[in-house]
Design an enzyme around this catalytic site. Structure first.
Site, mmCIF file in Angstrom:
data_model
loop_
_atom_site.group_PDB
_atom_site.id
_atom_site.type_symbol
_atom_site.label_atom_id
_atom_site.label_comp_id
_atom_site.label_asym_id
_atom_site.label_seq_id
_atom_site.Cartn_x
_atom_site.Cartn_y
_atom_site.Cartn_z
ATOM 1 C CB SER A 119 51.254 57.553 -8.922
ATOM 2 O OG SER A 119 51.729 58.579 -9.768
ATOM 3 C CG HIS A 140 48.330 54.891 -6.560
ATOM 4 N ND1 HIS A 140 49.609 54.396 -6.375
ATOM 5 C CD2 HIS A 140 48.218 55.129 -7.890
ATOM 6 C CE1 HIS A 140 50.232 54.345 -7.526
ATOM 7 N NE2 HIS A 140 49.408 54.777 -8.471
ATOM 8 C CD GLU A 152 50.907 52.668 -2.998
ATOM 9 O OE1 GLU A 152 51.987 52.283 -2.551
ATOM 10 O OE2 GLU A 152 50.814 53.334 -4.054
ATOM 11 C CG ASN A 190 54.722 55.118 -8.649
ATOM 12 O OD1 ASN A 190 55.022 54.345 -9.551
ATOM 13 N ND2 ASN A 190 53.528 55.662 -8.560
#
Length: 291
Positions: A119, A140, A152, A190
């Site tokens: 992440s 991800h 992702e 993130n």
């Protein structure tokens, strides 16, 4: 090459969720972890999640049984050698992923794509540990994996267009929506989310509001399905801390400094829902953050 047999390293929350969606899509899955107890727990989670799908009439009992039968738990990484694709879903620590990618590069056939569910960690850096940097990519997934549609997709500096397209196609086979982002600390999700959670922790530490009040502000005022501190507990406070440290080191901006309260809670073993205690006590409603 058709991807029929998929390896997943890590049977934790993300790993077992990834294994489940691959098995549901018809792939044979080799689920690898370092302890039998972790594999047993992962398989139990998969079975429980599939039970929910049966209860909602999304699948039949027969389809559940078939999906479970496709998951082979193993303790030895060498059993990943026959896989057509491998996803690493281990702890978010560079030293652990470094060891895994070096081992996978040795074990897996040269043409096999190696994906990471990281992440925040650099795909370019992980790719450079292998002799196949063009076949290393970020994939991800989001928690809970069976329910969340986003993947992702992170392209490292050496990731080939062929690898990128293969992962896009595979994501769609899993009924996910792949979104390509560049290889930068925290990617998009993130880099934006974790500072929000971190700032919510500062608000609690500084006595601005209780965890309950912070969460209600976001649920009632911003229509978030859960507040930032509940979400942090759900993600795992240790994972939040690891990601904030990656952001701080990679971007060099003091705004990514982890909240001291977060560090203190992780040091205490208060990791959120998985440990039974974080900003909330699970099994009870009382806030229990350190003062």
């Amino acid at each position: 090459m058709e991807i029929q047999r998929v390896g997943v390293i890590g049977a934790g929350t993300m790993g077992n969720g990834i294994a489940q969606v691959f098995a549901r899509s018809g792939c044979q899955v080799v689920l690898c972890d370092v302890q039998q107890s972790l594999l047993d727990r992962g398989l139990h989670s998969i079975s429980r999640n599939l039970d929910r799908e049966v209860a909602k009439n999304k699948i039949t009992e027969e389809e559940k049984a078939a999906a479970l039968k496709r998951v082979e738990p193993v303790l030895v990484r060498e059993k990943l050698a026959a896989c057509d694709f491998v996803v690493e879903a281990a702890t978010e620590k560079i030293e652990i992923k470094t060891e895994i990618f070096g081992d996978l590069d040795r074990i897996c056939r040269p043409e096999i794509i190696l994906a990471s569910n990281t992440s925040s960690i650099s795909i370019t850096k992980l790719a450079a540990l292998t002799r196949r940097p063009d076949k290393v990519i970020g994939m991800h997934f989001f928690n809970p994996v069976p329910a969340m549609k986003l993947v992702e997709v992170i392209r490292g500096m050496a990731t080939s267009t062929e690898t990128l397209q293969a992962v896009r196609d595979l994501s769609r086979k899993l009924e996910k929506t792949p979104i390509e982002v560049s290889d930068a600390p925290g990617f998009v999700s993130n880099r934006v989310l974790m500072p929000l959670l971190n700032e919510a922790m500062f608000a609690v530490m500084e006595g601005v509001a209780t965890p309950e009040a912070v969460d209600e502000v976001f649920q009632l005022g911003m229509a978030h399905p859960m507040g930032p501190l509940t979400l942090a507990d759900f993600i795992g406070l240790d994972v939040c801390l690891d990601i904030m440290r990656v952001l701080q080191a990679g971007l060099g901006d003091p705004k990514y400094r982890p909240c001291p309260l977060l560090i203190k809670m992780v040091d205490a073993g208060w990791l959120g829902k998985k440990s039974g205690r974080g900003f909330y006590t699970y099994g009870g409603k009382a806030s229990n953050h350190p003062g």
